[in-house]
Design an enzyme around this catalytic site. Sequence first.
Site, mmCIF file in Angstrom:
data_model
loop_
_atom_site.group_PDB
_atom_site.id
_atom_site.type_symbol
_atom_site.label_atom_id
_atom_site.label_comp_id
_atom_site.label_asym_id
_atom_site.label_seq_id
_atom_site.Cartn_x
_atom_site.Cartn_y
_atom_site.Cartn_z
ATOM 1 N N PRO A 134 0.750 -1.242 0.100
ATOM 2 C CA PRO A 134 0.059 -0.284 -0.020
ATOM 3 C C PRO A 134 0.706 0.835 -0.016
ATOM 4 O O PRO A 134 0.935 2.374 1.563
ATOM 5 C CB PRO A 134 -0.814 0.237 1.546
ATOM 6 C CG PRO A 134 -0.053 -0.768 2.221
ATOM 7 C CD PRO A 134 0.806 -1.709 1.689
ATOM 8 N N CYS A 135 1.621 1.714 -1.087
ATOM 9 C CA CYS A 135 2.416 2.594 -1.003
ATOM 10 C C CYS A 135 1.873 4.109 -1.032
ATOM 11 O O CYS A 135 2.196 4.855 -1.047
ATOM 12 C CB CYS A 135 3.067 2.697 -2.224
ATOM 13 S SG CYS A 135 2.659 2.289 -3.855
ATOM 14 N N HIS A 136 0.486 3.372 -1.479
ATOM 15 C CA HIS A 136 -0.374 5.091 -0.990
ATOM 16 C C HIS A 136 -0.416 6.007 0.721
ATOM 17 O O HIS A 136 -0.198 6.615 0.532
ATOM 18 C CB HIS A 136 -2.255 5.124 -1.495
ATOM 19 C CG HIS A 136 -2.585 4.449 -1.183
ATOM 20 N ND1 HIS A 136 -2.524 2.980 -1.138
ATOM 21 C CD2 HIS A 136 -3.528 4.071 0.074
ATOM 22 C CE1 HIS A 136 -3.073 1.522 -0.230
ATOM 23 N NE2 HIS A 136 -4.340 2.747 0.603
#
EC number: 2.1.1.63
Length: 176
Positions: A134-136
């Site tokens: 989940p790089c967001h």
Amino acid sequence: MDLSLDEVESPMGVMLLAAGGGAIHALDFADCAPRLRRLLEARYGAVALHSAADPCGFSGRLRAYLGGDLGALADVPFEPGGTVFQRRVWAEVRRIAPGSTRSYGEIAVSLGQPSASRAVGLANGRNPICLIIPCHRVIGAGGELTGYAGGLERKRWLLAHEGARFFAPSSAAIVG
């Protein structure tokens, strides 16, 4: 490498999910398809993508997440490839719970490399499996939204979807 490819409708546009061998190998937005292919080819060389509906049930899990089941992707098997450092960064990013955020600097500190925030940012930008890694959920040190391969509007949508708090400079307000 032969992989199954499914197109999944989402509130942010069509997403492409590539899977094979019981794991997700890539997940990105359809308008980022060249990036998806480039990252796969960098890992595997020649890649054949074959259209398939819901490979291994992964598309259904993605739809569940997008529909509000924020834990639906937590235990999905995935294979991101990457360097040793990238894999360490991505493992740390995976530890960020839905609705939470961390800064690049915080991740660098947690890796025992406090001066590596730029390297963390570069590794985060090469993430081939959005949402699963989940790089967001990685934001700037001041709580502001920073780069996202899928675009800041999508990052904003994902963080709001998860109930995260972040600074939205366009409205100069805390969102979430």
